[in-house]
Scaffold this motif. Sequence first.
Motif, mmCIF file in Angstrom:
data_model
loop_
_atom_site.group_PDB
_atom_site.id
_atom_site.type_symbol
_atom_site.label_atom_id
_atom_site.label_comp_id
_atom_site.label_asym_id
_atom_site.label_seq_id
_atom_site.Cartn_x
_atom_site.Cartn_y
_atom_site.Cartn_z
ATOM 1 N N ARG A 1 5.810 13.232 1.920
ATOM 2 C CA ARG A 1 5.898 14.517 1.233
ATOM 3 C C ARG A 1 6.035 15.687 2.193
ATOM 4 O O ARG A 1 6.370 16.803 1.774
ATOM 5 C CB ARG A 1 4.656 14.724 0.358
ATOM 6 N N TYR A 2 5.792 15.454 3.479
ATOM 7 C CA TYR A 2 5.762 16.551 4.442
ATOM 8 C C TYR A 2 6.841 16.442 5.514
ATOM 9 O O TYR A 2 6.940 17.307 6.377
ATOM 10 C CB TYR A 2 4.386 16.618 5.115
ATOM 11 N N LEU A 3 7.659 15.386 5.463
ATOM 12 C CA LEU A 3 8.699 15.235 6.473
ATOM 13 C C LEU A 3 9.750 16.338 6.376
ATOM 14 O O LEU A 3 10.283 16.796 7.397
ATOM 15 C CB LEU A 3 9.367 13.869 6.337
ATOM 16 N N THR A 4 10.072 16.765 5.170
ATOM 17 C CA THR A 4 11.094 17.802 4.996
ATOM 18 C C THR A 4 10.636 19.159 5.527
ATOM 19 O O THR A 4 11.463 20.051 5.720
ATOM 20 C CB THR A 4 11.463 17.947 3.512
ATOM 21 N N THR B 1 0.836 -1.199 0.000
ATOM 22 C CA THR B 1 0.000 0.000 0.000
ATOM 23 C C THR B 1 0.870 1.247 0.000
ATOM 24 O O THR B 1 0.593 2.222 -0.702
ATOM 25 C CB THR B 1 -0.927 0.009 1.223
ATOM 26 N N PHE B 2 1.959 1.209 0.764
ATOM 27 C CA PHE B 2 2.911 2.325 0.798
ATOM 28 C C PHE B 2 3.512 2.570 -0.588
ATOM 29 O O PHE B 2 3.711 3.716 -1.003
ATOM 30 C CB PHE B 2 4.017 2.023 1.808
ATOM 31 N N LEU C 1 3.614 13.032 11.471
ATOM 32 C CA LEU C 1 2.746 12.381 10.487
ATOM 33 C C LEU C 1 3.193 10.954 10.175
ATOM 34 O O LEU C 1 2.364 10.112 9.829
ATOM 35 C CB LEU C 1 2.721 13.201 9.191
ATOM 36 N N ALA C 2 4.496 10.681 10.304
ATOM 37 C CA ALA C 2 5.020 9.346 10.029
ATOM 38 C C ALA C 2 5.437 8.607 11.289
ATOM 39 O O ALA C 2 5.341 7.373 11.339
ATOM 40 C CB ALA C 2 6.215 9.440 9.068
ATOM 41 N N LEU C 3 5.903 9.331 12.302
ATOM 42 C CA LEU C 3 6.463 8.694 13.493
ATOM 43 C C LEU C 3 5.437 7.846 14.240
ATOM 44 O O LEU C 3 5.650 6.644 14.477
ATOM 45 C CB LEU C 3 7.044 9.759 14.428
ATOM 46 N N ILE D 1 -1.203 6.301 4.996
ATOM 47 C CA ILE D 1 -0.773 7.381 5.888
ATOM 48 C C ILE D 1 0.731 7.615 5.770
ATOM 49 O O ILE D 1 1.194 8.766 5.659
ATOM 50 C CB ILE D 1 -1.151 7.042 7.347
ATOM 51 N N LEU D 2 1.509 6.544 5.781
ATOM 52 C CA LEU D 2 2.968 6.675 5.695
ATOM 53 C C LEU D 2 3.395 7.205 4.334
ATOM 54 O O LEU D 2 4.326 8.015 4.234
ATOM 55 C CB LEU D 2 3.623 5.330 5.974
ATOM 56 N N SER D 3 2.726 6.743 3.274
ATOM 57 C CA SER D 3 3.068 7.215 1.940
ATOM 58 C C SER D 3 2.800 8.712 1.800
ATOM 59 O O SER D 3 3.632 9.453 1.256
ATOM 60 C CB SER D 3 2.258 6.429 0.905
ATOM 61 N N GLU D 4 1.655 9.166 2.300
ATOM 62 C CA GLU D 4 1.319 10.586 2.204
ATOM 63 C C GLU D 4 2.244 11.442 3.063
ATOM 64 O O GLU D 4 2.581 12.565 2.695
ATOM 65 C CB GLU D 4 -0.137 10.799 2.634
#
Length: 246
Positions: free
Chosen positions: A204-207, A182-183, A213-215, A198-201
């Motif tokens: 794009r916002y970690l930077t 799914t990722f 959002l991922a942790l 959720i992890l895939s989306e």
Amino acid sequence: MLLKDQAVQTNFARKNLAPSREFLFGTDWMGRDMFARTLAGLSLSIRIGLLTAAVSALIALILGTACAVLGRAADAVISWWIDLMMGIPHILLVMLISIACGRGFTGVVAGVALSHWTSLARVIRGEVLQLREAPYILTASKLGVSKMQIVKNHMIPHLLPQFVTGLILLFPHAILHESSITFLGFGLSSEQPAIGVILSESMRYLTTGRWWLALFPGLSLVCVVMLFALLGERVAKLLNPASAHE
């Protein structure tokens, strides 16, 4: 249903909020509660994991038993098929089956369920090969008891510990592979609040510094997988007479 509604509810007035008492896992770029999305994603992953693990374990039981009961020709064909399946990179096999079945929920379930049975089938095959040489099995065969009755009344009860242990240990693998494909974009649709989505989306916002959002979804997935892997190990020890004293 309520959890799913909360997971997709948007509110741009509260977007990109860091974790707090009100929003334990923060909110995303659309103001969705990440705690609700994570719980909904885990719930979906657990349902898929249970379904696919059960199907895989059942396939393994049927084919593993057939290897040792239906004769050398069937054993050779099924063993060759097991070796072929195990020779293909696992995640690639899951993706190919998922794509062939149209992706989405059906594709994920088919991909994971039809690719995770090989190891357990090999274990069950080995058990049945030893079991069919047992004195009581040989005696029942000489007395004219049919093979199906021998399998049903004598072999299946003996194989239940391996089957249950394999079923539980298949579960964390099923969850991980469902989230992985799914990722990568070959599994569940982006409209569903799945952990892989959720992890895939979130990538794009970690930077931009939105680490939450991922942790938290990633840690939650790891905790669930480790919990069921530990449960499988404990059940294996309980059902194994040699380690019952540990």
